[in-house]
Design a protein around this motif. Structure first.
Motif, PDB file in Angstrom:
ATOM      1  N   LYS A 176      44.960  20.331  55.645  1.00 57.93           N
ATOM      2  CA  LYS A 176      44.291  20.511  56.940  1.00 57.93           C
ATOM      3  C   LYS A 176      43.075  21.413  56.761  1.00 57.93           C
ATOM      4  O   LYS A 176      43.152  22.457  56.111  1.00 57.93           O
ATOM      5  N   VAL A 177      41.956  21.023  57.355  1.00 55.17           N
ATOM      6  CA  VAL A 177      40.769  21.870  57.344  1.00 55.17           C
ATOM      7  C   VAL A 177      41.089  23.178  58.068  1.00 55.17           C
ATOM      8  O   VAL A 177      41.706  23.168  59.137  1.00 55.17           O
ATOM      9  N   GLY A 178      40.702  24.289  57.478  1.00 55.59           N
ATOM     10  CA  GLY A 178      40.922  25.592  58.112  1.00 55.59           C
ATOM     11  C   GLY A 178      39.765  25.941  59.028  1.00 55.59           C
ATOM     12  O   GLY A 178      38.600  25.763  58.668  1.00 55.59           O
ATOM     13  N   LEU A 179      40.074  26.444  60.211  1.00 55.59           N
ATOM     14  CA  LEU A 179      39.018  26.866  61.141  1.00 55.59           C
ATOM     15  C   LEU A 179      39.049  28.380  61.284  1.00 55.59           C
ATOM     16  O   LEU A 179      40.076  28.947  61.663  1.00 55.59           O
ATOM     17  N   ALA A 180      37.916  29.011  60.992  1.00 56.79           N
ATOM     18  CA  ALA A 180      37.854  30.464  61.097  1.00 56.79           C
ATOM     19  C   ALA A 180      36.757  30.886  62.053  1.00 56.79           C
ATOM     20  O   ALA A 180      35.716  30.243  62.157  1.00 56.79           O
ATOM     21  N   THR A 181      37.016  31.981  62.733  1.00 56.98           N
ATOM     22  CA  THR A 181      35.971  32.596  63.530  1.00 56.98           C
ATOM     23  C   THR A 181      36.001  34.096  63.298  1.00 56.98           C
ATOM     24  O   THR A 181      36.797  34.602  62.494  1.00 56.98           O
ATOM     25  N   GLY A 182      35.155  34.802  64.003  1.00 55.65           N
ATOM     26  CA  GLY A 182      35.118  36.252  63.882  1.00 55.65           C
ATOM     27  C   GLY A 182      34.040  36.789  64.796  1.00 55.65           C
ATOM     28  O   GLY A 182      33.160  36.056  65.236  1.00 55.65           O
ATOM     29  N   GLY A 183      34.138  38.065  65.092  1.00 60.22           N
ATOM     30  CA  GLY A 183      33.139  38.687  65.941  1.00 60.22           C
ATOM     31  C   GLY A 183      33.606  40.055  66.386  1.00 60.22           C
ATOM     32  O   GLY A 183      34.684  40.516  65.984  1.00 60.22           O
ATOM     33  N   GLY A 184      32.820  40.678  67.218  1.00 58.98           N
ATOM     34  CA  GLY A 184      33.149  42.011  67.692  1.00 58.98           C
ATOM     35  C   GLY A 184      34.342  42.001  68.627  1.00 58.98           C
ATOM     36  O   GLY A 184      34.663  40.986  69.241  1.00 58.98           O
ATOM     37  N   SER A 185      35.007  43.137  68.745  1.00 54.31           N
ATOM     38  CA  SER A 185      36.096  43.285  69.701  1.00 54.31           C
ATOM     39  C   SER A 185      35.527  43.566  71.090  1.00 54.31           C
ATOM     40  O   SER A 185      34.338  43.828  71.247  1.00 54.31           O
ATOM     41  N   GLY A 186      36.385  43.500  72.080  1.00 52.17           N
ATOM     42  CA  GLY A 186      35.973  43.798  73.446  1.00 52.17           C
ATOM     43  C   GLY A 186      35.736  42.556  74.284  1.00 52.17           C
ATOM     44  O   GLY A 186      35.287  42.654  75.430  1.00 52.17           O
ATOM     45  N   HIS A 187      36.019  41.382  73.702  1.00 53.74           N
ATOM     46  CA  HIS A 187      35.749  40.128  74.405  1.00 53.74           C
ATOM     47  C   HIS A 187      37.004  39.299  74.644  1.00 53.74           C
ATOM     48  O   HIS A 187      36.901  38.095  74.872  1.00 53.74           O
ATOM     49  N   LEU A 188      38.189  39.876  74.553  1.00 48.12           N
ATOM     50  CA  LEU A 188      39.405  39.063  74.683  1.00 48.12           C
ATOM     51  C   LEU A 188      39.355  38.161  75.906  1.00 48.12           C
ATOM     52  O   LEU A 188      38.862  38.599  76.927  1.00 48.12           O
ATOM     53  N   PRO A 189      39.829  36.908  75.750  1.00 53.22           N
ATOM     54  CA  PRO A 189      40.518  36.274  74.619  1.00 53.22           C
ATOM     55  C   PRO A 189      39.660  36.051  73.360  1.00 53.22           C
ATOM     56  O   PRO A 189      40.246  35.790  72.320  1.00 53.22           O
ATOM     57  N   LEU A 190      38.333  36.022  73.443  1.00 55.92           N
ATOM     58  CA  LEU A 190      37.538  35.957  72.216  1.00 55.92           C
ATOM     59  C   LEU A 190      37.890  37.168  71.360  1.00 55.92           C
ATOM     60  O   LEU A 190      38.030  38.251  71.878  1.00 55.92           O
ATOM     61  N   PHE A 191      37.928  37.078  70.062  1.00 52.99           N
ATOM     62  CA  PHE A 191      37.879  35.839  69.309  1.00 52.99           C
ATOM     63  C   PHE A 191      39.292  35.456  68.846  1.00 52.99           C
ATOM     64  O   PHE A 191      39.646  34.317  68.746  1.00 52.99           O
ATOM     65  N   LEU A 192      40.066  36.503  68.542  1.00 49.85           N
ATOM     66  CA  LEU A 192      41.344  36.231  67.879  1.00 49.85           C
ATOM     67  C   LEU A 192      42.369  35.570  68.784  1.00 49.85           C
ATOM     68  O   LEU A 192      43.339  34.992  68.306  1.00 49.85           O
ATOM     69  N   GLY A 193      42.135  35.619  70.095  1.00 48.02           N
ATOM     70  CA  GLY A 193      43.107  35.058  71.029  1.00 48.02           C
ATOM     71  C   GLY A 193      43.223  33.546  70.955  1.00 48.02           C
ATOM     72  O   GLY A 193      44.156  32.968  71.501  1.00 48.02           O
ATOM     73  N   TYR A 194      42.283  32.908  70.284  1.00 43.55           N
ATOM     74  CA  TYR A 194      42.319  31.448  70.162  1.00 43.55           C
ATOM     75  C   TYR A 194      42.843  30.979  68.816  1.00 43.55           C
ATOM     76  O   TYR A 194      42.685  29.813  68.452  1.00 43.55           O
TER      77      TYR A 194
END
Lengths: 335, 335
Positions: free
Chosen positions: A47-65
């Motif tokens: 399976k292709v892996g999908l990664a993201t990343g970014g600054g905190s303070g934006h929940l659900p962005l980024f790790l919530g997805y």
């Protein structure tokens, strides 16, 4: 600054520890780093892996997805700060299962630089990486300069649709193509009513008058296109939606998904008052709403304000949008 | 007052119109009244109908939990005002399919009076109605006077578990028994950092100092048990969780579900900083967390603050809690 926090310097780490403690079946740490997170379920070979990343303070962005039907991993930075290239690379290694990894992230300088570096590090280790940079805020650059636009709440659609595509074992090129199509079809405009406070800074990110709003402001307080007295909800929606419609343009006969995103402090009640008007305008324009998402999808902590995103759909995008997803911050049954 | 609204007098109606426009497959109006809402899918003959109702301004409460696996109908009042007995009765008629209707609502004077009247109106029409009144806020009345306690976020568990029970075609007596068991097993404590503003009133519901918090405050600003300087997140959690643990009491070997509920303006980041400490305390006490819910489940518009609820589980409650649900504001796959 009135916040539930302990030592401001530990805010992000304690937040992430809380998230993993709350969702142990869905998320785990990678590389012994609390800022590198991956899916807790077993990796699917090929399976292709999908990664993201970014600054905190934006929940659900980024790790919530991160979760079934969406992303496989995420690195998180300090509040409004990019994670490091090394952290992105650790996530890349942890989620690759031989089919390559797609980076999907918002168009911000630090993130672009670090993801580029992480991709080079992956290349050295023979992990194939492709990148899709989301930028759809029509207030941040004029038509014709789309590549300069900031990525905001519309990235949710990229995660959702590319995630569903990868879940069906599509190739890296195919997942990238679909992710790019989403980016090409989505537009967003925001409005801010009040600032937020970064715990380590301790004072508001910007000033705005008691009865003022700023149309087009970014999720880190980047300048918008129009500051003035707060208007009625219907007028605010007109001012946000018309530039979106004109930009793509979205036209009679189009089928779309609508996302009304609260920036943090704005009650859901108000988002629905806004949706009522969005729906009325779209109906009058002959644009059909396939599905509406309303809530908090990309926030700025306790900022008051909202954004509207439109995604133009075709059969392929609709098919993937309708698929189920199961992450700590977003659940959807088959539509 | 900085809000996205048009005429304050139309706020609730426009909000509900927005909700039904956004979720037409899940919700529809009953009795030509925009304040009477029922499930849009077909009524299942012989299924017990579950109805709730209450003031607006608490989304997802109350109408947000109408949907598969939870409630069948809801009447909504003005902001922080009870709907009328007539509206409750209209919902009752619309959802009854011969197996009777269970009212589940929070312990507030106006709601109790109106639901009692609605039950009498139903009785005249030979619709069997039973009632379960939720009240679990340990700050609102001492142990031994549980019947005086306010109902707050813990009612989510009553909807979820009674809803799953009704979905399996249990009898009215059976669904009522399970709902009562949830009420007996759940406890909540809240904390407020800032007030909210009712659109038609136009000024904050209460005053609180720049650096103050109030432990035990209710979701309409009812007085709490301790006002003082804002403490660290860990200290606030201690002050909220200890009285909850002592009240039931929750003990070593217990299995629980935890709900950390944001009151409106408090960012999800802070709720997870709180959960980190909740989890630490429960682990130290030998209490096992089966599942955690963290987000906004019962709000006061843009109030800053949070509540913690614990539900003590047994096999039966766990079985129903784990069942899927699909409503406009709450989705869950089988746990």
């Amino acid at each position: 600054m009135k916040k539930f926090l302990n030592d401001p310097a530990k805010f992000v780490d304690e937040m992430v520890q809380g998230i993993v403690a709350a969702h142990p079946k869905q998320l785990k740490f990678a590389a012994d780093d609390v800022r590198c997170l991956v899916r807790a379920d077993e990796k699917k070979e090929g399976k292709v892996g999908l990664a993201t990343g970014g600054g905190s303070g934006h929940l659900p962005l980024f790790l919530g997805y991160v979760g079934k039907g969406m992303l496989d991993g995420c690195s998180v930075g300090g509040v409004f700060q990019s994670p490091s290239a090394q952290q992105m690379f650790e996530v890349t290694k942890a989620i690759d299962s031989g089919a390559g990894v797609l980076y999907i992230y918002g168009n911000y300088g630090g993130d672009v630089m670090n993801f580029d570096m992480a991709a080079e590090m992956a290349d050295v280790e023979d992990i194939r990486v492709e990148q899709v940079v989301a930028g759809e805020d029509v207030a941040s650059a004029p038509k014709g300069q789309e590549s300069k636009r900031r990525g905001v709440a519309g990235i949710f659609y990229v995660y959702k649709i590319a995630g569903a595509c990868a879940e069906e074992m599509a190739s890296l090129d195919e997942v990238k193509r679909v992710a790019q199509k989403v980016c090409a079809n989505v537009r967003t405009m925001g409005v801010a009513l009040s600032p937020c406070t970064i715990p380590e800074v301790g004072k508001p990110t910007f000033q705005i008058g008691e009865n003022e709003m700023e149309i087009g402001m970014g999720i880190h307080g980047e300048p918008g296109i129009q500051r003035g007295p707060l208007k009625t909800a219907d007028e605010v929606v007109e001012a946000m939606l018309r530039p979106i419609l004109a930009d793509l343009p979205y036209q009679k006969g189009d089928e779309v998904s609508v996302l009304i995103n609260g920036l943090g402090a704005t009650p859901k009640e108000e988002l629905y008052v806004m949706y009522r008007k969005v729906n009325e305008i779209l109906e009058a324009e002959g644009i059909c709403v396939y599905h509406a998402y309303i809530g908090e999808f990309a926030t700025s902590m306790e900022m008051a304000g909202a954004s509207i995103s439109l995604l133009k759909l075709d059969d392929e995008l609709k098919y993937f949008l309708a698929k189920p997803a199961n992450t700590p911050f977003f659940e959807q049954a088959q539509l």
